[in-house]
Motif scaffolding. Structure first.
Motif, PDB file in Angstrom:
ATOM      1  N   SER A 101      42.065 -22.771  42.757  1.00 34.73           N
ATOM      2  CA  SER A 101      42.112 -24.022  41.988  1.00 34.73           C
ATOM      3  C   SER A 101      43.063 -25.012  42.644  1.00 34.73           C
ATOM      4  N   LYS A 102      42.496 -26.121  43.135  1.00 28.50           N
ATOM      5  CA  LYS A 102      43.351 -27.145  43.758  1.00 28.50           C
ATOM      6  C   LYS A 102      44.229 -27.802  42.699  1.00 28.50           C
ATOM      7  N   VAL A 103      43.711 -27.923  41.466  1.00 30.97           N
ATOM      8  CA  VAL A 103      44.509 -28.537  40.404  1.00 30.97           C
ATOM      9  C   VAL A 103      45.740 -27.662  40.142  1.00 30.97           C
ATOM     10  N   ILE A 139      41.300 -42.533  51.175  1.00 31.77           N
ATOM     11  CA  ILE A 139      41.716 -41.692  50.060  1.00 31.77           C
ATOM     12  C   ILE A 139      40.931 -40.374  50.142  1.00 31.77           C
ATOM     13  N   VAL A 140      41.450 -39.334  49.536  1.00 28.38           N
ATOM     14  CA  VAL A 140      40.847 -38.004  49.712  1.00 28.38           C
ATOM     15  C   VAL A 140      40.404 -37.447  48.358  1.00 28.38           C
ATOM     16  N   VAL A 141      39.160 -36.937  48.319  1.00 32.31           N
ATOM     17  CA  VAL A 141      38.604 -36.361  47.085  1.00 32.31           C
ATOM     18  C   VAL A 141      38.361 -34.877  47.323  1.00 32.31           C
ATOM     19  N   LYS A 142      38.876 -34.034  46.409  1.00 33.10           N
ATOM     20  CA  LYS A 142      38.730 -32.585  46.585  1.00 33.10           C
ATOM     21  C   LYS A 142      38.161 -31.937  45.332  1.00 33.10           C
ATOM     22  N   ALA A 143      37.143 -31.111  45.513  1.00 27.60           N
ATOM     23  CA  ALA A 143      36.639 -30.301  44.397  1.00 27.60           C
ATOM     24  C   ALA A 143      37.723 -29.295  44.024  1.00 27.60           C
ATOM     25  N   GLY A 151      34.556 -28.614  50.275  1.00 29.62           N
ATOM     26  CA  GLY A 151      34.815 -29.394  49.067  1.00 29.62           C
ATOM     27  C   GLY A 151      35.823 -30.521  49.229  1.00 29.62           C
ATOM     28  N   VAL A 152      36.118 -30.900  50.490  1.00 32.89           N
ATOM     29  CA  VAL A 152      37.091 -31.972  50.723  1.00 32.89           C
ATOM     30  C   VAL A 152      36.409 -33.141  51.426  1.00 32.89           C
ATOM     31  N   VAL A 153      36.551 -34.343  50.850  1.00 34.84           N
ATOM     32  CA  VAL A 153      36.003 -35.538  51.497  1.00 34.84           C
ATOM     33  C   VAL A 153      37.158 -36.493  51.793  1.00 34.84           C
ATOM     34  N   VAL A 183      42.113 -36.267  43.281  1.00 29.38           N
ATOM     35  CA  VAL A 183      42.051 -37.422  44.182  1.00 29.38           C
ATOM     36  C   VAL A 183      43.451 -37.582  44.738  1.00 29.38           C
ATOM     37  N   GLU A 184      43.566 -37.575  46.086  1.00 35.14           N
ATOM     38  CA  GLU A 184      44.928 -37.616  46.623  1.00 35.14           C
ATOM     39  C   GLU A 184      45.116 -38.593  47.762  1.00 35.14           C
ATOM     40  N   GLU A 185      46.361 -38.909  47.946  1.00 37.06           N
ATOM     41  CA  GLU A 185      46.833 -39.808  48.989  1.00 37.06           C
ATOM     42  C   GLU A 185      46.391 -39.299  50.355  1.00 37.06           C
ATOM     43  N   TYR A 186      46.009 -40.204  51.225  1.00 37.37           N
ATOM     44  CA  TYR A 186      45.632 -39.875  52.602  1.00 37.37           C
ATOM     45  C   TYR A 186      46.908 -39.723  53.425  1.00 37.37           C
ATOM     46  N   MET A 187      47.040 -38.587  54.089  1.00 31.95           N
ATOM     47  CA  MET A 187      48.223 -38.358  54.922  1.00 31.95           C
ATOM     48  C   MET A 187      47.811 -38.387  56.397  1.00 31.95           C
ATOM     49  N   THR A 188      48.788 -38.648  57.262  1.00 29.16           N
ATOM     50  CA  THR A 188      48.479 -38.651  58.695  1.00 29.16           C
ATOM     51  C   THR A 188      49.463 -37.753  59.428  1.00 29.16           C
ATOM     52  N   PRO A 190      49.678 -34.553  62.929  1.00 30.24           N
ATOM     53  CA  PRO A 190      49.014 -33.334  63.387  1.00 30.24           C
ATOM     54  C   PRO A 190      49.068 -32.241  62.314  1.00 30.24           C
ATOM     55  N   GLU A 191      48.091 -31.339  62.350  1.00 33.86           N
ATOM     56  CA  GLU A 191      48.057 -30.244  61.383  1.00 33.86           C
ATOM     57  C   GLU A 191      48.476 -28.946  62.062  1.00 33.86           C
ATOM     58  N   ALA A 192      49.049 -28.065  61.297  1.00 34.94           N
ATOM     59  CA  ALA A 192      49.366 -26.723  61.793  1.00 34.94           C
ATOM     60  C   ALA A 192      49.171 -25.744  60.649  1.00 34.94           C
ATOM     61  N   HIS A 212      40.521 -25.706  64.613  1.00 35.54           N
ATOM     62  CA  HIS A 212      39.773 -26.886  65.067  1.00 35.54           C
ATOM     63  C   HIS A 212      38.551 -26.957  64.164  1.00 35.54           C
ATOM     64  N   LYS A 213      38.627 -27.815  63.137  1.00 38.23           N
ATOM     65  CA  LYS A 213      37.613 -27.757  62.071  1.00 38.23           C
ATOM     66  C   LYS A 213      36.324 -28.515  62.388  1.00 38.23           C
ATOM     67  N   ARG A 214      36.425 -29.550  63.222  1.00 35.63           N
ATOM     68  CA  ARG A 214      35.216 -30.348  63.476  1.00 35.63           C
ATOM     69  C   ARG A 214      34.275 -29.631  64.440  1.00 35.63           C
ATOM     70  N   LEU A 271      49.423 -27.127  56.850  1.00 34.19           N
ATOM     71  CA  LEU A 271      50.485 -28.141  56.850  1.00 34.19           C
ATOM     72  C   LEU A 271      50.050 -29.398  57.572  1.00 34.19           C
ATOM     73  N   MET A 272      50.542 -30.550  57.112  1.00 34.12           N
ATOM     74  CA  MET A 272      50.404 -31.763  57.905  1.00 34.12           C
ATOM     75  C   MET A 272      51.809 -32.222  58.272  1.00 34.12           C
ATOM     76  N   LEU A 273      52.006 -32.448  59.563  1.00 35.88           N
ATOM     77  CA  LEU A 273      53.336 -32.825  60.057  1.00 35.88           C
ATOM     78  C   LEU A 273      53.395 -34.353  60.047  1.00 35.88           C
ATOM     79  N   VAL A 280      52.315 -30.006  52.490  1.00 36.89           N
ATOM     80  CA  VAL A 280      51.225 -29.052  52.311  1.00 36.89           C
ATOM     81  C   VAL A 280      49.901 -29.796  52.147  1.00 36.89           C
ATOM     82  N   VAL A 281      48.907 -29.426  52.963  1.00 37.14           N
ATOM     83  CA  VAL A 281      47.539 -29.922  52.774  1.00 37.14           C
ATOM     84  C   VAL A 281      46.809 -28.986  51.820  1.00 37.14           C
ATOM     85  N   GLU A 282      46.945 -27.696  52.082  1.00 36.77           N
ATOM     86  CA  GLU A 282      46.298 -26.713  51.204  1.00 36.77           C
ATOM     87  C   GLU A 282      46.957 -25.356  51.373  1.00 36.77           C
ATOM     88  N   TYR A 283      46.757 -24.526  50.352  1.00 41.47           N
ATOM     89  CA  TYR A 283      47.126 -23.117  50.438  1.00 41.47           C
ATOM     90  C   TYR A 283      45.844 -22.306  50.446  1.00 41.47           C
TER      91      TYR A 283
HETATM   92  P1  AMP Z   1      41.346 -28.536  53.172  1.00 41.10           P
HETATM   93  O1  AMP Z   1      40.041 -27.825  52.930  1.00 41.10           O
HETATM   94  O2  AMP Z   1      42.125 -28.857  51.927  1.00 41.10           O
HETATM   95  O3  AMP Z   1      42.151 -27.895  54.268  1.00 41.10           O
HETATM   96  O4  AMP Z   1      40.951 -29.922  53.815  1.00 41.10           O
HETATM   97  C1  AMP Z   1      40.152 -29.975  54.969  1.00 41.10           C
HETATM   98  C2  AMP Z   1      40.713 -30.993  55.926  1.00 41.10           C
HETATM   99  O5  AMP Z   1      40.700 -32.279  55.295  1.00 41.10           O
HETATM  100  C3  AMP Z   1      42.174 -30.758  56.282  1.00 41.10           C
HETATM  101  O6  AMP Z   1      42.326 -29.857  57.319  1.00 41.10           O
HETATM  102  C4  AMP Z   1      42.588 -32.142  56.688  1.00 41.10           C
HETATM  103  O7  AMP Z   1      42.181 -32.438  58.011  1.00 41.10           O
HETATM  104  C5  AMP Z   1      41.815 -33.026  55.750  1.00 41.10           C
HETATM  105  N1  AMP Z   1      42.641 -33.399  54.599  1.00 41.10           N
HETATM  106  C6  AMP Z   1      42.797 -32.732  53.438  1.00 41.10           C
HETATM  107  N2  AMP Z   1      43.666 -33.369  52.625  1.00 41.10           N
HETATM  108  C7  AMP Z   1      44.053 -34.477  53.274  1.00 41.10           C
HETATM  109  C8  AMP Z   1      44.935 -35.558  52.975  1.00 41.10           C
HETATM  110  N3  AMP Z   1      45.577 -35.649  51.801  1.00 41.10           N
HETATM  111  N4  AMP Z   1      45.100 -36.530  53.898  1.00 41.10           N
HETATM  112  C9  AMP Z   1      44.437 -36.467  55.076  1.00 41.10           C
HETATM  113  N5  AMP Z   1      43.598 -35.498  55.433  1.00 41.10           N
HETATM  114  C10 AMP Z   1      43.396 -34.496  54.547  1.00 41.10           C
END
Ligand code: AMP
Ligand code: GLY
Length: 418
Positions: A101-103, A139-143, A151-153, A183-188, A190-192, A212-214, A271-273, A280-283
């Motif tokens: 649950s992202k919430v 902006i970022v939308v997550k299920a 589930g992340v746009v 719905v969350e703030e867009y962060m910038t 590198p990710e680790a 490397h997700k893409r 993580l997003m640095l 934290v981007v996600e757990y």
């Molecule tokens: P997640 O499934 O939550 O890891 O999200 C997939 C990808 O979406 C992440 O690896 C990030 O590249 C991008 N992402 C998720 N949340 C954000 C955010 N708040 N700001 C920018 N990019 C994000």
């Protein structure tokens, strides 16, 4: 000891291979496993989400169960095994909620002051759309729930974000997983990834890694389950590791314990640095895939010993050591992945790989004595080297020998220091 690993992808192949090196494992099962896993474990035809059948099997055949994928953790497989008196590696359902649950995870971070993107959660599409219009793009939308990593746009316009809300909340693109959205703030930045062993009290980070997700070179194309990983992440400095331990890792474990949901297993910190520090981007409540393939390549020790120390709450005494150098896992996928793809293609070239190149199978099966493709992600070609450049070159020397009709892979895994 008789050990059952639950799952059937590249991550599970890497976990099985590592457990198979333990002198204390005398029988290894994997459910459901795959064509390559069958070389190191006895595959059992039970789906990873068939909780009842897994519990039945484990009760009579296994002393210890390693639950690797997100679904069975979210469905409470570890709880069911414990209730049946079988020791298991992985979080219980109430702690696995940090992924499912992202919430829940966002609320937890907010309550305990763990750095992450600002957000709001919604059960009503109109409210979500109103908030998006106020905030503007990007902006970022997550299920809220599990959605196979899809589930992340990340929306670069208000209308794209609105479309995402409509498809998740009104058109039920992810079923119940999209009934609530964040719905969350867009962060910038590198990710680790940092995977960590934890028994709910002690936490031992593994070496950092980077997915490397893409789908295509240069981070172009659609998101996938992961097209390759390197370990360590060149962006993750010792200084950042200290900051993350103090502001993110320890506070997360302490928060879960304080909430009465102690977490045992592997906790995945995405993580997003950012310019203002790591956030934290996600757990995830488990090893990442393909991060596990790269990270376990670096483990210098007995994985079963570490896992049991986690289960028994003695991780603080465990000896977790790593090899020097770096590793790289290049994923080879079926043509068309992550969209539609064909199965059943004969895989050639796996018999004479250079020394030090390991192939973890993600989606293969054995047919008439040959390996054929059976999934989107098919293989994870993995190698270790003294430097990242060495590991990358070695992994690609293996990739270059393997082929099947329509195989595709990225040619730039670990090649762009970002
Ligand atoms: P997640 O499934 O939550 O890891 O999200 C997939 C990808 O979406 C992440 O690896 C990030 O590249 C991008 N992402 C998720 N949340 C954000 C955010 N708040 N700001 C920018 N990019 C994000
Ligand atoms: N590689 C990302 C994940 O396992 O979720």
């Amino acid at each position: 000891m008789k050990v059952l690993v639950v799952g059937g992808g590249g991550r599970e192949h890497a976990i099985c291979a590592a457990l198979n090196r333990s002198p204390r494992v005398d029988k290894l099962y994997c459910a459901p496993g795959n064509g390559g896993i069958a070389e190191v474990a006895e595959c059992v035809g039970i789906s990873a989400t068939d909780i009842e059948a897994l519990e039945m099997f484990a009760r009579s055949r296994a002393d210890y169960v390693v639950v690797a994928p997100d679904d069975p953790l979210a469905l409470g497989l570890v709880d069911a095994l414990e209730a049946a008196g079988v020791r298991a590696f992985g979080p219980r359902k109430d702690a696995a909620l940090i992924e499912s649950s992202k919430v829940f995870s966002k609320d937890l971070m907010k309550k305990y002051g763990i750095p992450t993107a600002r957000y709001a959660a919604f059960t009503d599409a109109d409210d979500a759309i109103r908030y998006i219009r106020e905030q503007g793009a990007p902006i970022v939308v997550k299920a809220d729930g599990l959605a196979l990593g899809k589930g992340v746009v990340v929306a670069d316009s208000v209308s794209a974000a609105e479309d995402a809300v409509r498809s998740m909340m009104l058109e039920n693109k992810f079923g119940k997983s999209g009934a609530r959205v964040v719905v969350e703030e867009y962060m910038t930045g590198p990710e680790a990834t940092v995977l960590a062993f934890t028994d709910g009290k002690a936490l031992v980070p593994m070496i950092s890694s980077q997915d490397h997700k893409r789908a295509y070179d240069g981070d172009e194309g659609p998101n996938t389950g992961g097209m390759g990983a390197i370990c360590p992440s060149p962006n993750y400095t010792p200084e950042l590791a200290r900051i993350c331990m103090d502001t993110i890792f320890k506070p997360t474990i302490d928060a879960l314990r304080a909430e009465g949901r102690p977490f045992k297993g592997v906790l995945y910190f995405g993580l997003m640095l950012t310019p203002s520090g790591p956030r934290v981007v996600e757990y995830n409540a488990r090893f990442g895939d393909p991060e596990a393939q790269a990270v376990l390549e670096m483990l210098d020790g007995d994985l079963l010993d570490i896992m049991e120390a986690v289960t028994d709450g003695r991780l603080a005494e465990a000896d977790v050591k790593w090899k020097r150098g770096a590793s790289c896992c290049v994923v080879m996928a079926s043509g068309g992945y992550p969209g539609q793809y064909e199965k059943g293609k004969v895989i050639r070239g796996m018999d004479e790989l250079p020394p030090g190149v390991t192939v973890y199978h993600a989606g293969t099966m054995r047919e008439n004595g040959k390996y054929v493709t059976r999934g989107g992600r098919v293989l994870g070609v993995t190698a270790r080297g003294d430097t990242l450049a060495d590991a990358v070159e070695k992994a690609y020397s293996g990739v270059g020998l393997i082929s099947w009709d329509g195989a595709h892979y990225r040619t730039d895994i670990g090649r762009r220091a970002r």
